[in-house]
Enzyme design. Sequence first.
Site, mmCIF file in Angstrom:
data_model
loop_
_atom_site.group_PDB
_atom_site.id
_atom_site.type_symbol
_atom_site.label_atom_id
_atom_site.label_comp_id
_atom_site.label_asym_id
_atom_site.label_seq_id
_atom_site.Cartn_x
_atom_site.Cartn_y
_atom_site.Cartn_z
ATOM 1 N N TRP A 1 -19.826 35.772 75.245
ATOM 2 C CA TRP A 1 -21.202 36.396 76.061
ATOM 3 C C TRP A 1 -21.677 35.718 77.015
ATOM 4 O O TRP A 1 -22.123 34.553 77.089
ATOM 5 C CB TRP A 1 -22.214 36.268 74.460
ATOM 6 C CG TRP A 1 -21.939 36.937 73.534
ATOM 7 C CD1 TRP A 1 -22.183 38.179 72.977
ATOM 8 C CD2 TRP A 1 -21.259 36.448 72.204
ATOM 9 N NE1 TRP A 1 -21.632 38.503 71.962
ATOM 10 C CE2 TRP A 1 -21.053 37.425 71.299
ATOM 11 C CE3 TRP A 1 -20.640 35.295 71.945
ATOM 12 C CZ2 TRP A 1 -20.355 37.229 70.056
ATOM 13 C CZ3 TRP A 1 -19.960 35.098 70.621
ATOM 14 C CH2 TRP A 1 -19.820 36.220 69.770
ATOM 15 N N HIS B 1 -26.933 39.273 72.011
ATOM 16 C CA HIS B 1 -26.673 40.445 71.101
ATOM 17 C C HIS B 1 -27.820 40.365 70.205
ATOM 18 O O HIS B 1 -28.843 39.375 70.188
ATOM 19 C CB HIS B 1 -25.368 40.026 70.405
ATOM 20 C CG HIS B 1 -25.041 38.580 69.923
ATOM 21 N ND1 HIS B 1 -24.051 38.237 69.331
ATOM 22 C CD2 HIS B 1 -26.213 37.584 70.061
ATOM 23 C CE1 HIS B 1 -24.310 36.914 68.976
ATOM 24 N NE2 HIS B 1 -25.401 36.403 69.307
ATOM 25 N N ARG C 1 -26.719 40.853 79.460
ATOM 26 C CA ARG C 1 -25.588 39.981 79.805
ATOM 27 C C ARG C 1 -25.402 39.874 81.298
ATOM 28 O O ARG C 1 -25.481 40.727 82.190
ATOM 29 C CB ARG C 1 -24.143 40.701 78.987
ATOM 30 C CG ARG C 1 -24.164 40.638 77.594
ATOM 31 C CD ARG C 1 -23.239 40.861 76.976
ATOM 32 N NE ARG C 1 -23.318 41.018 75.316
ATOM 33 C CZ ARG C 1 -22.450 41.422 74.511
ATOM 34 N NH1 ARG C 1 -21.453 42.018 74.997
ATOM 35 N NH2 ARG C 1 -22.956 41.644 73.250
ATOM 36 N N GLN D 1 -28.263 47.267 71.060
ATOM 37 C CA GLN D 1 -27.628 46.978 69.970
ATOM 38 C C GLN D 1 -28.273 47.389 68.740
ATOM 39 O O GLN D 1 -29.763 47.262 68.829
ATOM 40 C CB GLN D 1 -27.146 45.529 69.844
ATOM 41 C CG GLN D 1 -25.696 45.294 70.734
ATOM 42 C CD GLN D 1 -25.241 43.902 70.494
ATOM 43 O OE1 GLN D 1 -25.708 43.230 69.797
ATOM 44 N NE2 GLN D 1 -24.056 43.699 71.139
ATOM 45 N N VAL E 1 -18.893 35.439 61.222
ATOM 46 C CA VAL E 1 -18.554 36.085 60.220
ATOM 47 C C VAL E 1 -16.906 35.502 59.632
ATOM 48 O O VAL E 1 -16.343 34.937 60.477
ATOM 49 C CB VAL E 1 -18.387 37.538 60.385
ATOM 50 C CG1 VAL E 1 -19.602 38.131 60.252
ATOM 51 C CG2 VAL E 1 -17.419 38.019 61.589
ATOM 52 N N ALA F 1 -22.080 41.871 57.768
ATOM 53 C CA ALA F 1 -23.080 41.954 58.975
ATOM 54 C C ALA F 1 -22.212 42.990 59.943
ATOM 55 O O ALA F 1 -20.819 42.833 59.613
ATOM 56 C CB ALA F 1 -23.370 40.709 59.550
HETATM 57 N N1 PHE Z 1 -23.080 40.347 67.842
HETATM 58 C C1 PHE Z 1 -21.586 40.581 68.021
HETATM 59 C C2 PHE Z 1 -21.483 41.256 69.520
HETATM 60 O O1 PHE Z 1 -22.537 41.476 70.189
HETATM 61 C C3 PHE Z 1 -21.003 42.014 67.253
HETATM 62 C C4 PHE Z 1 -21.168 41.565 65.655
HETATM 63 C C5 PHE Z 1 -22.152 41.692 64.952
HETATM 64 C C6 PHE Z 1 -19.787 41.225 64.966
HETATM 65 C C7 PHE Z 1 -22.262 41.114 63.631
HETATM 66 C C8 PHE Z 1 -19.764 40.864 63.628
HETATM 67 C C9 PHE Z 1 -20.862 40.935 62.954
HETATM 68 O O2 PHE Z 1 -20.391 41.235 69.960
#
Ligand code: PHE
Length: 349
Positions: free
Chosen positions: A160, A180, A206, A220, A263, A317
């Site tokens: 990120w 995010h 970003r 998002q 995750v 998630a």
């Molecule tokens: N937050 C991650 C992204 O922006 C996406 C994501 C969210 C992945 C939740 C897994 C679980 O790339």
Amino acid sequence: MMSSIAEELESIDREARAALAEATEEGQLESWWQQYLGRRGRLTQVLRSLPSLPLEERRQVGARANALKEALQTAYEERRAHLERVRLAREVAQAQLDVSLPGRPLPVGRLHPITQTLRDILACFQSMGFQVVEGPEVEWDYYNFEALLIPKDHPARDMWATLWVDYERDGERPMLLRTHTSPNQVRYMERHQPPIRIVSPGRCYRYEATDPTHEWMLTQVEVLAVDEGISMADLKGTLADFARRIFGAERQVRFRCEYYPFVEPGMDVLIDCFQCRGEGCRTCGYTGWIEILGSGMVHPQILANVGYDPERYTGFAAGLGVERIAMLRHGIDDIRLFYQNDLRFLEQF
Ligand code: PHE
């Protein structure tokens, strides 16, 4: 005295009506009004003189004068309306006015394509029992990274590209524009107990060079479900259902392992390309599959950190990019079009 005022009223009545019948133009109507009903008009003057009359006379003459005022006002409105009808009839007869022509379209506003797609996405999850919650766009390093198991100096931070806010504390800059919507997972869990079913929409930022698939600002939607007994089957069922509602009931869904620090396990969700039906084309980069979101089972360490018992609770998630979904739905090939405010683009939605 009495007779002279009564006579004046009678002559006003007679003359005003005769003059009104002669008036054929706006200017004539205007001066007629001035002459009889205006501030210095004849009838107005009679009305103004009433208070100085003896009571009995004032009653009789007053009633007559007021009735005349109303009658003349009505006659005036009717004359006006009559002249307008005559004018229109003449224009129609002379073919200057075609009453059968359609009216001019009024420019009506509409929702931005991203707002439309965002609302469709939220409605889909809401119908499955998810609740919408929002969080801040200016975020602490803690929620954006640390609490999501992305410590300082961890290479995963490179995933990120971050815009830091110029705010110092203890020699560090802990404030940033969220990259995010995942920080809202932790923010919500800190304040609530399971069962949890939330979707969290919002803008993310970003530090990125823009090109047809990258913008420095994007939208998002975060999805989070935590409860006893939540499994990968729930993740797959929910996200497959979402994909089919947005991209068509016949969509095939594929889950592919991917690494996200927060995750375990993590996976990307792909759909079969609706453009070429899996044969390979530009839209799917000749792979037959299109990536639509990132997802996974919430890391047990995150559950423990917010005070849940990870032996009892599990969760899934997901995070998806609204611009990406809108581009796929509408066949838009450049993400930058969304925020250039070009009406030729926006009016197509
Ligand atoms: N937050 C991650 C992204 O922006 C996406 C994501 C969210 C992945 C939740 C897994 C679980 O790339």
